[in-house]
Design a protein around this motif. Structure first.
Motif, mmCIF file in Angstrom:
data_model
loop_
_atom_site.group_PDB
_atom_site.id
_atom_site.type_symbol
_atom_site.label_atom_id
_atom_site.label_comp_id
_atom_site.label_asym_id
_atom_site.label_seq_id
_atom_site.Cartn_x
_atom_site.Cartn_y
_atom_site.Cartn_z
ATOM 1 N N LEU A 57 0.831 -1.200 0.000
ATOM 2 C CA LEU A 57 0.000 0.000 0.000
ATOM 3 C C LEU A 57 0.870 1.257 0.000
ATOM 4 O O LEU A 57 1.819 1.346 0.782
ATOM 5 C CB LEU A 57 -0.908 0.015 1.234
ATOM 6 C CG LEU A 57 -1.827 -1.205 1.410
ATOM 7 C CD1 LEU A 57 -2.608 -1.093 2.707
ATOM 8 C CD2 LEU A 57 -2.768 -1.349 0.217
ATOM 9 N N PRO A 58 0.569 2.237 -0.865
ATOM 10 C CA PRO A 58 1.390 3.462 -0.978
ATOM 11 C C PRO A 58 1.079 4.470 0.120
ATOM 12 O O PRO A 58 0.634 5.588 -0.137
ATOM 13 C CB PRO A 58 1.011 3.994 -2.366
ATOM 14 C CG PRO A 58 -0.409 3.561 -2.544
ATOM 15 C CD PRO A 58 -0.528 2.226 -1.855
ATOM 16 N N LEU A 59 1.321 4.076 1.351
ATOM 17 C CA LEU A 59 0.942 4.911 2.497
ATOM 18 C C LEU A 59 1.926 6.037 2.760
ATOM 19 O O LEU A 59 1.542 7.116 3.198
ATOM 20 C CB LEU A 59 0.800 4.034 3.742
ATOM 21 C CG LEU A 59 -0.274 2.942 3.653
ATOM 22 C CD1 LEU A 59 -0.181 2.027 4.851
ATOM 23 C CD2 LEU A 59 -1.655 3.571 3.577
ATOM 24 N N LYS A 60 3.206 5.788 2.534
ATOM 25 C CA LYS A 60 4.224 6.800 2.815
ATOM 26 C C LYS A 60 3.985 8.060 1.999
ATOM 27 O O LYS A 60 4.148 9.185 2.483
ATOM 28 C CB LYS A 60 5.616 6.231 2.524
ATOM 29 C CG LYS A 60 6.768 7.226 2.714
ATOM 30 C CD LYS A 60 6.918 7.663 4.150
ATOM 31 C CE LYS A 60 8.139 8.544 4.321
ATOM 32 N NZ LYS A 60 8.297 9.041 5.705
ATOM 33 N N ILE A 64 -3.966 8.296 -0.880
ATOM 34 C CA ILE A 64 -5.167 7.757 -0.265
ATOM 35 C C ILE A 64 -6.103 7.117 -1.292
ATOM 36 O O ILE A 64 -6.617 6.011 -1.079
ATOM 37 C CB ILE A 64 -5.923 8.862 0.514
ATOM 38 C CG1 ILE A 64 -4.983 9.547 1.514
ATOM 39 C CG2 ILE A 64 -7.128 8.259 1.224
ATOM 40 C CD1 ILE A 64 -4.374 8.627 2.535
ATOM 41 N N THR A 65 -6.310 7.801 -2.395
ATOM 42 C CA THR A 65 -7.221 7.284 -3.425
ATOM 43 C C THR A 65 -6.733 5.949 -3.963
ATOM 44 O O THR A 65 -7.512 4.988 -4.094
ATOM 45 C CB THR A 65 -7.363 8.291 -4.581
ATOM 46 O OG1 THR A 65 -7.829 9.539 -4.068
ATOM 47 C CG2 THR A 65 -8.331 7.765 -5.630
ATOM 48 N N LYS A 66 -5.435 5.860 -4.260
ATOM 49 C CA LYS A 66 -4.871 4.611 -4.770
ATOM 50 C C LYS A 66 -4.954 3.508 -3.722
ATOM 51 O O LYS A 66 -5.262 2.342 -4.038
ATOM 52 C CB LYS A 66 -3.412 4.833 -5.181
ATOM 53 C CG LYS A 66 -2.770 3.612 -5.829
ATOM 54 C CD LYS A 66 -1.347 3.917 -6.291
ATOM 55 C CE LYS A 66 -0.718 2.676 -6.931
ATOM 56 N NZ LYS A 66 0.681 2.955 -7.372
ATOM 57 N N PHE A 72 -10.509 -1.775 -1.679
ATOM 58 C CA PHE A 72 -11.858 -2.159 -2.099
ATOM 59 C C PHE A 72 -11.821 -3.275 -3.142
ATOM 60 O O PHE A 72 -12.734 -4.108 -3.207
ATOM 61 C CB PHE A 72 -12.621 -0.938 -2.615
ATOM 62 C CG PHE A 72 -13.117 -0.037 -1.521
ATOM 63 C CD1 PHE A 72 -14.068 -0.488 -0.622
ATOM 64 C CD2 PHE A 72 -12.613 1.245 -1.375
ATOM 65 C CE1 PHE A 72 -14.529 0.325 0.406
ATOM 66 C CE2 PHE A 72 -13.066 2.072 -0.340
ATOM 67 C CZ PHE A 72 -14.020 1.611 0.561
ATOM 68 N N GLU A 73 -10.759 -3.301 -3.941
ATOM 69 C CA GLU A 73 -10.596 -4.407 -4.885
ATOM 70 C C GLU A 73 -10.276 -5.697 -4.127
ATOM 71 O O GLU A 73 -10.808 -6.769 -4.448
ATOM 72 C CB GLU A 73 -9.462 -4.071 -5.862
ATOM 73 C CG GLU A 73 -9.271 -5.093 -6.975
ATOM 74 C CD GLU A 73 -10.469 -5.189 -7.917
ATOM 75 O OE1 GLU A 73 -10.680 -6.283 -8.474
ATOM 76 O OE2 GLU A 73 -11.191 -4.175 -8.074
#
Length: 340
Positions: A57-60, A64-66, A72-73
């Protein structure tokens, strides 16, 4: 059965959390495990034989949208349960998005107590309890299984080691030329968790003088840690103390498995030694050793003998780690090396 594990960061916490995988497989052999992790740390889980799918997950970068799109996928996988091993508000929300039947710690067991509102099932266990006990207690709670702390002593290697990569590193670093090799990790995530370079150098000197066929490898992960390693070399220049290149996470696993002893601060690379059943000494200052590590006959800890009663509130201005005598570390190292 299909489950989602949420453990996003940081490196050391992911390494410690991964112990649950072999216990889950012991409880439920035919189970599919998906792991949700901050993309910065995904490589530590790469090719893990007990993980069926990794979701970075691209949290850094706060995408947020990605991140939500990925979650959700992933929810379409229809998980039977999601488990939050992290216990933060963001990880709790993620576990809730993935499945409403989600498990976590209760209000009194969390640093960010508000996170408990997002869990369907909650375990009550002290936040000051040993982290391995906490993780495995939560897994036992999920599967309604008994957990015996003694089983930790008989764990298998937590991570997969690439033997081809390990042999390449052995050749590159000429490890076979020495009877023994020590890997020292000089850094950590916070300044007050880092043992002084001058004392590290003194420790290296004692080891080199007492073990004539031994090599010391100094490892680092960023520029600040590189400067610490160079400082150690400057304090005690010796051709048997080698500053190695920066390693990726898979190389770190392989090298950890290849050496005889790992010494370092309370950090991910040192906790990796315990995960791989390699001899280690972890140096603690203002963080509680009894909570953040699990001691065995080959995995030792040393601390500043300061009582830390509440792990939720760590004083980042406490540099008591500087009071630890390098002679005491050397005594432990000598015992472990002589047992080899």
């Amino acid at each position: 059965m299909k489950i989602a594990i949420v453990r996003l960061s940081a490196l050391g916490d992911i390494i410690q959390s991964a112990i649950v995988l072999q216990f889950i497989k012991k409880f439920k052999k035919n189970i599919e495990i998906h792991w949700f992790v901050d993309e910065r740390f995904k490589d530590i889980l790469k090719d893990h034989p007990l993980i069926d799918k990794i979701y970075p997950l691209p949290l850094k970068d706060k995408k947020i949208t990605k991140t939500l799109k990925i979650l959700f996928e992933a929810r379409k996988n229809n998980y039977n349960v999601s488990i939050d091993l992290q216990g933060l508000i963001k990880s709790a929300i993620i576990s809730r998005i993935l499945n409403q039947n989600n498990f976590g710690f209760n209000k009194n067991s969390l640093k960010e107590s508000f996170a408990h509102n997002f869990y369907n099932q909650k375990l009550n266990i002290s936040y000051n309890e040993n982290v391995f006990v906490r993780y495995l207690a939560l897994i036992s709670f999920v599967f309604n299984e008994e957990f015996d702390i003694k089983n930790i002593f008989f764990k298998k290697d937590v991570f997969y080691t690439d033997d081809i990569l390990k042999e390449k590193l052995i050749q590159e670093l000429k490890l076979k030329e020495n009877k023994q090799n020590i890997l020292i990790h000089v850094g950590s995530s916070a300044k007050n968790k880092i043992y002084p370079a001058k004392k590290f150098a003194s420790l290296c000197k004692k080891i080199i003088n007492n073990f004539p066929n031994l090599k010391i490898l100094l490892a680092w992960g960023n520029l600040k840690e590189y400067e610490i390693a160079k400082e150690i070399q400057n304090f005690y220049p010796n051709d048997r103390i080698v500053l190695i290149r920066n390693l990726n996470l898979q190389e770190l696993i392989a090298l950890t498995k290849a050496v005889d002893l790992i010494i370092g601060n309370d950090s991910g690379p040192t906790h990796l030694a315990f995960a791989l059943n390699k001899a280690s000494i972890t140096i603690f200052g203002a963080t509680p050793s009894q909570r953040n590590a699990f001691t065995t006959e080959i995995n030792k800890t040393i601390d500043a003998k300061k009582k830390i009663l509440d792990a939720k509130h760590i004083d980042k201005n406490d540099f008591c780690i500087e009071n630890i005598d390098e002679n005491d570390i050397f005594k432990i190292a000598k015992e472990l090396l002589n047992e080899k």
